[in-house]
Scaffold this active site. Structure first.
Site, mmCIF file in Angstrom:
data_model
loop_
_atom_site.group_PDB
_atom_site.id
_atom_site.type_symbol
_atom_site.label_atom_id
_atom_site.label_comp_id
_atom_site.label_asym_id
_atom_site.label_seq_id
_atom_site.Cartn_x
_atom_site.Cartn_y
_atom_site.Cartn_z
ATOM 1 N N HIS A 1 -9.730 -11.508 -5.399
ATOM 2 C CA HIS A 1 -8.485 -10.739 -5.354
ATOM 3 C C HIS A 1 -8.234 -10.198 -3.962
ATOM 4 O O HIS A 1 -9.167 -9.836 -3.246
ATOM 5 C CB HIS A 1 -8.507 -9.579 -6.367
ATOM 6 C CG HIS A 1 -9.729 -8.713 -6.288
ATOM 7 N ND1 HIS A 1 -10.939 -9.080 -6.846
ATOM 8 C CD2 HIS A 1 -9.936 -7.519 -5.700
ATOM 9 C CE1 HIS A 1 -11.829 -8.125 -6.607
ATOM 10 N NE2 HIS A 1 -11.250 -7.176 -5.905
ATOM 11 N N GLY B 1 -18.444 -4.760 -1.168
ATOM 12 C CA GLY B 1 -17.816 -3.751 -2.025
ATOM 13 C C GLY B 1 -17.056 -4.327 -3.203
ATOM 14 O O GLY B 1 -16.255 -3.633 -3.836
HETATM 15 P P1 5GP Z 1 -13.007 -4.593 -5.684
HETATM 16 O O1 5GP Z 1 -13.831 -3.337 -5.556
HETATM 17 O O2 5GP Z 1 -13.678 -5.599 -6.586
HETATM 18 O O3 5GP Z 1 -12.565 -5.170 -4.390
HETATM 19 O O4 5GP Z 1 -11.666 -4.140 -6.383
HETATM 20 C C1 5GP Z 1 -11.458 -4.152 -7.750
HETATM 21 C C2 5GP Z 1 -10.225 -3.315 -7.989
HETATM 22 O O5 5GP Z 1 -9.779 -3.572 -9.294
HETATM 23 C C3 5GP Z 1 -10.442 -1.800 -7.882
HETATM 24 O O6 5GP Z 1 -9.602 -1.273 -6.874
HETATM 25 C C4 5GP Z 1 -10.102 -1.281 -9.274
HETATM 26 O O7 5GP Z 1 -9.408 -0.066 -9.232
HETATM 27 C C5 5GP Z 1 -9.247 -2.407 -9.838
HETATM 28 N N1 5GP Z 1 -9.347 -2.538 -11.274
HETATM 29 C C6 5GP Z 1 -10.492 -2.612 -12.018
HETATM 30 N N2 5GP Z 1 -10.195 -2.771 -13.315
HETATM 31 C C7 5GP Z 1 -8.830 -2.799 -13.398
HETATM 32 C C8 5GP Z 1 -7.922 -2.940 -14.483
HETATM 33 O O8 5GP Z 1 -8.298 -3.083 -15.648
HETATM 34 N N3 5GP Z 1 -6.596 -2.916 -14.165
HETATM 35 C C9 5GP Z 1 -6.138 -2.778 -12.887
HETATM 36 N N4 5GP Z 1 -4.825 -2.765 -12.701
HETATM 37 N N5 5GP Z 1 -6.980 -2.656 -11.840
HETATM 38 C C10 5GP Z 1 -8.298 -2.658 -12.099
#
Ligand code: 5GP
Ligand code: ZN
Length: 114
Positions: A100, A93
């Site tokens: 992160h 996901g």
């Molecule tokens: P992943 O799905 O990769 O585990 O999580 C990526 C996360 O990054 C998502 O929860 C999304 O909301 C967050 N996200 C994506 N772009 C940005 C951004 O530009 N700023 C912030 N603060 N969060 C972001």
């Protein structure tokens, strides 16, 4: 990485609601929070995902985990708890290819995830 959203946040090119920063990591609130407390903790080093963590990153990973629990407590999750999540690659996901940790709290989360 020039085309990485999180590297741009680290560089200050994209704004964020910062929670914590030091030489090697940054914590900021998620743009689309999934819980009353939902923030991300990232290494400043561009590591694409957990699968690409190298032996030289072990000490950094330990410090990231320690900071994650410290910040979760500071944001009020110490007593009731929180969820610490690392999504890796497509099946995991992951949508942003910069390692992160998600830290989610402030409500009862369900298990298993969908
Ligand atoms: P992943 O799905 O990769 O585990 O999580 C990526 C996360 O990054 C998502 O929860 C999304 O909301 C967050 N996200 C994506 N772009 C940005 C951004 O530009 N700023 C912030 N603060 N969060 C972001
Ligand atoms: Zn990056």
């Amino acid at each position: 990485m020039s085309d990485c959203i999180f590297c741009k946040i680290i560089a200050g090119e994209i704004p964020c609601k910062k929670i914590y920063e030091d030489d090697e990591m940054l914590a900021f609130y998620d743009l689309t929070p999934q819980a009353p407390v939902h923030f991300l903790l990232i290494p400043k080093k561009h590591i694409r995902n957990l699968m690409e963590l190298e032996p030289g990153d072990i000490a950094l990973s330990g410090r990231l985990l320690n900071k994650a629990q410290e910040l979760a407590k500071e944001l009020g999750c110490g007593e009731k708890g929180a969820r610490f999540v690392i999504n890796a690659k497509r099946d995991g996901g992951q949508t942003v290819d910069h390692l992160h940790l998600h830290i989610l709290g402030g409500r009862q989360l369900i298990w298993p995830p969908g």
